[in-house]
Design a protein around this motif. Structure first.
Motif, mmCIF file in Angstrom:
data_model
loop_
_atom_site.group_PDB
_atom_site.id
_atom_site.type_symbol
_atom_site.label_atom_id
_atom_site.label_comp_id
_atom_site.label_asym_id
_atom_site.label_seq_id
_atom_site.Cartn_x
_atom_site.Cartn_y
_atom_site.Cartn_z
ATOM 1 N N ASP A 29 -17.011 1.151 10.419
ATOM 2 C CA ASP A 29 -15.763 0.866 11.118
ATOM 3 C C ASP A 29 -14.780 0.049 10.271
ATOM 4 N N PHE A 30 -15.147 -0.291 9.035
ATOM 5 C CA PHE A 30 -14.201 -0.969 8.151
ATOM 6 C C PHE A 30 -13.130 0.030 7.711
ATOM 7 N N LEU A 31 -11.877 -0.383 7.768
ATOM 8 C CA LEU A 31 -10.769 0.464 7.343
ATOM 9 C C LEU A 31 -10.795 0.646 5.837
ATOM 10 N N ASP A 32 -10.432 1.857 5.352
ATOM 11 C CA ASP A 32 -10.378 2.062 3.913
ATOM 12 C C ASP A 32 -8.963 1.809 3.396
ATOM 13 N N THR A 33 -8.781 1.982 2.084
ATOM 14 C CA THR A 33 -7.524 1.622 1.443
ATOM 15 C C THR A 33 -6.326 2.320 2.076
ATOM 16 N N ASP A 34 -6.425 3.625 2.291
ATOM 17 C CA ASP A 34 -5.294 4.377 2.858
ATOM 18 C C ASP A 34 -4.938 3.865 4.253
ATOM 19 N N GLU A 35 -5.956 3.556 5.034
ATOM 20 C CA GLU A 35 -5.695 3.052 6.385
ATOM 21 C C GLU A 35 -5.050 1.667 6.337
ATOM 22 N N VAL A 36 -5.480 0.858 5.376
ATOM 23 C CA VAL A 36 -4.899 -0.475 5.227
ATOM 24 C C VAL A 36 -3.433 -0.380 4.831
ATOM 25 N N ILE A 37 -3.124 0.510 3.896
ATOM 26 C CA ILE A 37 -1.734 0.690 3.459
ATOM 27 C C ILE A 37 -0.850 1.081 4.639
ATOM 28 N N ASP A 38 -1.362 1.938 5.511
ATOM 29 C CA ASP A 38 -0.595 2.373 6.676
ATOM 30 C C ASP A 38 -0.251 1.195 7.595
ATOM 31 N N ILE A 39 -1.134 0.195 7.616
ATOM 32 C CA ILE A 39 -0.927 -0.951 8.506
ATOM 33 C C ILE A 39 -0.043 -2.014 7.860
ATOM 34 N N VAL A 40 -0.346 -2.369 6.603
ATOM 35 C CA VAL A 40 0.377 -3.472 5.966
ATOM 36 C C VAL A 40 1.689 -3.032 5.338
ATOM 37 N N LYS A 41 1.862 -1.720 5.163
ATOM 38 C CA LYS A 41 3.120 -1.159 4.659
ATOM 39 C C LYS A 41 3.507 -1.722 3.295
ATOM 40 N N ARG A 42 2.518 -1.887 2.445
ATOM 41 C CA ARG A 42 2.818 -2.282 1.068
ATOM 42 C C ARG A 42 1.798 -1.625 0.146
ATOM 43 N N PRO A 43 2.193 -1.375 -1.094
ATOM 44 C CA PRO A 43 1.269 -0.700 -2.012
ATOM 45 C C PRO A 43 0.102 -1.584 -2.415
ATOM 46 N N ILE A 44 -0.961 -0.934 -2.827
ATOM 47 C CA ILE A 44 -2.144 -1.613 -3.351
ATOM 48 C C ILE A 44 -2.339 -1.118 -4.771
ATOM 49 N N PRO A 45 -2.672 -1.992 -5.717
ATOM 50 C CA PRO A 45 -2.799 -1.577 -7.121
ATOM 51 C C PRO A 45 -3.711 -0.366 -7.309
ATOM 52 N N ASP A 46 -3.398 0.464 -8.294
ATOM 53 C CA ASP A 46 -4.176 1.674 -8.552
ATOM 54 C C ASP A 46 -5.622 1.370 -8.930
ATOM 55 N N ASN A 47 -5.863 0.163 -9.461
ATOM 56 C CA ASN A 47 -7.219 -0.179 -9.908
ATOM 57 C C ASN A 47 -7.993 -0.936 -8.828
ATOM 58 N N GLN A 48 -7.535 -0.828 -7.581
ATOM 59 C CA GLN A 48 -8.177 -1.565 -6.491
ATOM 60 C C GLN A 48 -8.400 -0.674 -5.271
ATOM 61 N N GLU A 49 -9.601 -0.790 -4.709
ATOM 62 C CA GLU A 49 -9.891 -0.216 -3.402
ATOM 63 C C GLU A 49 -10.272 -1.370 -2.482
ATOM 64 N N MET A 50 -10.059 -1.204 -1.190
ATOM 65 C CA MET A 50 -10.428 -2.270 -0.275
ATOM 66 C C MET A 50 -10.906 -1.700 1.051
ATOM 67 N N PHE A 51 -11.757 -2.460 1.699
ATOM 68 C CA PHE A 51 -12.251 -2.122 3.035
ATOM 69 C C PHE A 51 -12.089 -3.372 3.896
ATOM 70 N N VAL A 52 -11.503 -3.191 5.067
ATOM 71 C CA VAL A 52 -11.170 -4.333 5.910
ATOM 72 C C VAL A 52 -11.786 -4.164 7.293
ATOM 73 N N ALA A 53 -12.360 -5.254 7.810
ATOM 74 C CA ALA A 53 -12.950 -5.223 9.143
ATOM 75 C C ALA A 53 -11.886 -4.892 10.184
ATOM 76 N N PRO A 54 -12.283 -4.286 11.288
ATOM 77 C CA PRO A 54 -11.317 -3.940 12.336
ATOM 78 C C PRO A 54 -10.536 -5.168 12.802
ATOM 79 N N GLY A 55 -9.296 -4.916 13.203
ATOM 80 C CA GLY A 55 -8.480 -6.003 13.729
ATOM 81 C C GLY A 55 -7.301 -6.356 12.858
ATOM 82 N N LEU A 56 -7.186 -5.739 11.683
ATOM 83 C CA LEU A 56 -6.066 -6.034 10.792
ATOM 84 C C LEU A 56 -4.750 -5.750 11.523
ATOM 85 N N GLY A 57 -3.865 -6.733 11.527
ATOM 86 C CA GLY A 57 -2.586 -6.571 12.200
ATOM 87 C C GLY A 57 -2.621 -6.934 13.669
ATOM 88 N N SER A 58 -3.799 -7.260 14.187
ATOM 89 C CA SER A 58 -3.930 -7.626 15.595
ATOM 90 C C SER A 58 -3.509 -9.074 15.809
#
Length: 207
Positions: A29-58
């Motif tokens: 249920d951790f969000l992946d990089t593409d899902e995070v970008i959709d929420i935070v509306k800012r780019p993430i470096p090409d050399n970085q991937e991230m996974f975020v626990a549910p609730g980002l932006g809540s």
């Protein structure tokens, strides 16, 4: 509770960098990089991937949710011999993360304590899925791990891929801030050990 994220061996593989690499033990249920970008509306470096626990932006969260970063960093003159001592390899990258103001603020004063803590208790990690066979002789990855830097709320593992001069730095922040929620998350050591490289072209042409 939906906040209890269990990293179990049965967790499916999560793709990294377009599927060139994969890892296990990221909660489904951790969000992946593409899902995070959709929420935070800012780019993430090409050399970085991230996974975020549910609730980002809540608005219900009082602190940032637990986040796992997976960065690809080129080995340079400052770091090329650090793999000879896993403690130094982990301590160096812990320091680099602490000074990265885009992730953590007001942590510069904690750097020396965190680096010292990492350098006293780093351990080796076997990474069987990241063996480079292109040259005709197998070259194994070199893994190092520190369980948790209390002073910085940071957990870190590093996997060095010698033939492509790359360190894969896997870090997790927000563990302490979300201690009750994430009590069942297991070690990043397992994530590092599960790393596989399926397409070495991600790193460019073989030297």
């Amino acid at each position: 509770s939906g906040w209890r994220h269990i990293m179990s061996p049965s967790t499916s593989r999560r793709p990294l960098y377009g599927g060139a690499m994969t890892v296990l033990h990221i909660p489904p249920d951790f969000l992946d990089t593409d899902e995070v970008i959709d929420i935070v509306k800012r780019p993430i470096p090409d050399n970085q991937e991230m996974f975020v626990a549910p609730g980002l932006g809540s608005q219900q969260l009082h602190q940032a949710p637990t986040t796992i970063f997976i960065d690809l960093l080129e080995v340079n003159e400052d770091t090329k011999t650090l793999h000879e001592d896993p403690a130094k390899l982990v301590a160096f990258h812990a320091g680099q993360l602490l000074f990265d103001g885009t992730r953590r603020e007001n942590v510069a004063s904690e750097f020396e304590a965190a680096a010292a803590e990492a350098s006293t208790s780093a351990t080796n990690v076997d990474v069987p899925g990241a063996v480079d066979k292109r040259s005709g002789s197998e070259v194994k990855a070199i893994g190092a791990y520190h369980s948790y830097l209390d002073v910085a709320d940071l957990e870190i593992a590093v996997v060095r891929l010698p033939t492509v001069n790359t360190d894969v730095v896997i870090s997790r922040s927000g563990v302490g801030a979300n201690a009750d929620a994430d009590a069942t998350i297991s070690s990043l050591r397992d994530v590092a050990a599960s790393l596989t490289v399926d397409d070495w072209n991600l790193f460019g042409e073989e030297a």
